[in-house]
Design a protein around this motif. Structure first.
Motif, PDB file in Angstrom:
ATOM      1  N   TRP A 230      -4.357  -8.503  -4.849  1.00 37.14           N
ATOM      2  CA  TRP A 230      -3.096  -8.951  -4.102  1.00 37.14           C
ATOM      3  C   TRP A 230      -2.019  -7.549  -3.632  1.00 37.14           C
ATOM      4  O   TRP A 230      -0.954  -8.166  -4.001  1.00 37.14           O
ATOM      5  CB  TRP A 230      -2.501 -10.199  -4.007  1.00 37.14           C
ATOM      6  CG  TRP A 230      -3.149 -11.660  -4.987  1.00 37.14           C
ATOM      7  CD1 TRP A 230      -3.796 -11.497  -6.258  1.00 37.14           C
ATOM      8  CD2 TRP A 230      -3.205 -12.348  -3.489  1.00 37.14           C
ATOM      9  NE1 TRP A 230      -4.594 -13.290  -5.720  1.00 37.14           N
ATOM     10  CE2 TRP A 230      -4.351 -13.563  -4.445  1.00 37.14           C
ATOM     11  CE3 TRP A 230      -3.157 -12.750  -2.535  1.00 37.14           C
ATOM     12  CZ2 TRP A 230      -4.913 -14.661  -3.999  1.00 37.14           C
ATOM     13  CZ3 TRP A 230      -3.694 -13.947  -1.551  1.00 37.14           C
ATOM     14  CH2 TRP A 230      -4.902 -14.916  -2.371  1.00 37.14           C
ATOM     15  N   LEU A 233       1.762  -9.048  -2.264  1.00 37.20           N
ATOM     16  CA  LEU A 233       2.439  -9.296  -2.679  1.00 37.20           C
ATOM     17  C   LEU A 233       3.196  -8.257  -2.711  1.00 37.20           C
ATOM     18  O   LEU A 233       4.784  -8.806  -3.045  1.00 37.20           O
ATOM     19  CB  LEU A 233       2.339 -10.420  -3.998  1.00 37.20           C
ATOM     20  CG  LEU A 233       1.679 -11.593  -4.084  1.00 37.20           C
ATOM     21  CD1 LEU A 233       1.240 -12.369  -5.704  1.00 37.20           C
ATOM     22  CD2 LEU A 233       2.233 -12.353  -3.004  1.00 37.20           C
ATOM     23  N   THR A 234       3.203  -6.812  -3.101  1.00 40.32           N
ATOM     24  CA  THR A 234       3.467  -6.365  -3.375  1.00 40.32           C
ATOM     25  C   THR A 234       4.349  -5.368  -1.662  1.00 40.32           C
ATOM     26  O   THR A 234       5.832  -5.697  -1.507  1.00 40.32           O
ATOM     27  CB  THR A 234       3.359  -4.928  -3.496  1.00 40.32           C
ATOM     28  OG1 THR A 234       2.061  -4.429  -4.626  1.00 40.32           O
ATOM     29  CG2 THR A 234       4.238  -3.602  -3.208  1.00 40.32           C
TER      30      THR A 234
END
Length: 498
Positions: A230, A233-234
């Motif tokens: 993911w 998300l960062t």
């Protein structure tokens, strides 16, 4: 007699509907033509340079985005050639379609032919529409997805045709392939339905089917994100780490559509909340009111609401029931459209924007679309100055994907070697071979990058004829990596904006 009268009325209504669609289609076509007419200048938007290269490295997903926009870049270049105009064909068409959907939405809200066409004209004059349709960017798809999804939900409520949830799900699925922001719209509309109703339509099996279809269409990107930890998300954390305050966010809401049409979308918001005949459509206003404080709390960009603002604008146009109001709205749309065109489209030479402080402030976006060939020329001058033995062993490293994309596009004409970058997905497009021990570095942090090499020398700074955000970035020549590229590459990866 009643049957005959009803038949005549039905024919008149059908003729009015056809006429509205024809005129709305003319407005939407004119917008697409306008966008295509200005597609060729002054140059690539910084993200377009990135998407152009991403299209050469097609994947199921990328660290900072889904797959659709790079795929569109690849397809347009394959069909129309490797040019600026070529990769802006789809955004221009999508911008025109968004204008047509505005007219359809007005019809669902009860507008007649004149107000449907007026709604289309207002959408055409919106800063959000012109910005979304001018460049190849996820927003080009996302804007159309938001306004289309809202139109479908309103139509589901008006007609009771629950099967349209499948169409809404398909639209949301395409949105997931372009920009994960569509999840925010889904949450906002669901919250609107739960708070304002009609809640019963959420219980339909067709609604569940639409949600499943959206996830199925968006699955390639979602699966890629899951497999790769993911990374989006960062990226989302970076995008929502801004420090803009409440005032800046609210000012952004006014500017997103344009200051002259802002009163219209505000009127649409109020009307959706207060008009008894629109009670069933109140969810759209509630979705916006739920979304705004959440985005402010997260420190997100004001532009994330532009899809819903466009729908509120349409609702405001439907309120213009009298000739006087329609005249006022028409004048506001014209003035707003001129301002929006000055801000978004290259209607004037870049030098003219640069020479006038007011125009420079209005046309700030223009400056990010010029200067890229000059950047490549300046890097090429550094490359030519290297000894022949070093030129054979040299590569170019760019700190951000804009620099890297510009050098990929214009560098070959100057004989530049391959360019690499650790920025976002660009880091996965390749790294230098370990045998390459000379690097021309563009825009890096001098202290941090120099620590990786035996020797680094400054070879000047980037300069441009007009304002440019790359102005003053340093050019370095570094020799002798202390570790192989394969070993230090992960340390050069970074995620974020610039």
């Amino acid at each position: 007699m009643d049957t005959a009268t009803a038949a005549v009325a039905a024919k008149k209504e059908a003729a009015s509907t056809r006429s509205a669609k024809v005129w709305t289609g003319i407005v939407s076509g004119a917008v697409a033509v306008l966008l295509l007419a200005y597609a060729g200048g002054p140059g690539y938007y910084v993200d377009e340079l990135y998407f152009r290269v991403a299209g050469e490295h097609l994947a199921w997903g990328y660290a900072d985005q889904p797959l659709l926009v790079p795929l569109l870049s690849w397809a347009q270049i394959a069909l129309f050639g490797d040019s600026l105009t070529a990769i802006r064909v789809v955004p221009a068409v999508l911008g025109g379609v968004a204008v047509f959907v505005a007219g359809l939405t007005a019809g669902e809200l009860g507008a007649g032919r004149r107000r449907q066409v007026l709604a289309a004209c207002a959408a055409a004059a919106s800063l959000a529409t012109l910005a979304a349709g001018h460049v190849l960017h996820p927003t080009a798809v996302d804007h159309l997805v938001w306004v289309t999804a809202c139109w479908l939900v309103i139509r589901i409520i008006r007609t009771g045709d629950q099967r349209l949830w499948l169409a809404a799900g398909a639209v949301a699925g395409v949105g997931l392939l372009a920009k994960y922001l569509v999840v925010l719209l889904a949450v906002g509309l669901a919250a609107g339905l739960l708070i304002a109703g009609p809640r019963r339509i959420l219980l339909s099996r067709w609604a569940a089917g639409g949600a499943a279809l959206a996830l199925l269409i968006g699955a390639p990107g979602l699966v890629w994100q899951a497999v790769n930890g993911w990374p989006q998300l960062t990226m989302a954390g970076v995008l929502t780490s801004g420090d803009s305050g409440v005032v800046d966010f609210l000012v952004g809401q006014v500017l997103m559509i344009g200051p002259f049409l802002a009163p219209v979308w505000v009127a649409g918001l109020v009307a959706l909340l207060r008009r008894a005949e629109w009670r069933s459509y109140r969810l759209v206003a509630v979705a916006y009111l739920v979304m705004v404080p959440v985005l402010m709390l997260l420190g997100a960009e004001p532009r994330y609401t532009e899809g819903l603002l466009s729908v509120l604008l349409t609702a405001g146009c439907v309120r213009a029931a009298t000739p006087a109001r329609r005249l006022w709205l028409g004048v506001a749309a014209v003035v707003n459209g001129v301002l929006a065109a000055l801000m978004v489209l290259p209607v004037l030479p870049v030098s003219t924007y640069a020479a006038n402080p007011v125009l420079a402030a209005l046309g700030e976006e223009q400056f990010g679309q010029t200067g890229w060939p000059s950047l490549a020329a300046q890097v090429a001058a550094v490359h030519r100055a290297l000894p022949e033995s070093e030129r054979r062993r040299a590569v170019v490293y760019a700190q951000n994907y804009g620099e890297a994309g510009a050098l990929d596009r214009y560098g070959p004409a100057y004989g530049l070697p391959p360019v690499y970058s650790g920025h976002n997905a660009y880091a996965g497009f390749g790294r230098p071979a370990d045998a390459k021990d000379v690097v021309i570095a563009v825009g890096v942090d001098r202290a941090a990058f120099s620590a990786l090499f035996e020797r680094c020398e400054a070879r000047g700074r980037l300069t441009f004829d007009v304002p440019h955000f790359e102005e003053g970035r340093e050019l370095l020549v570094c020799v002798g990596p202390r570790r192989p590229w394969s070993s230090m590459w992960d340390g050069l990866r970074w995620t974020g904006t610039f």
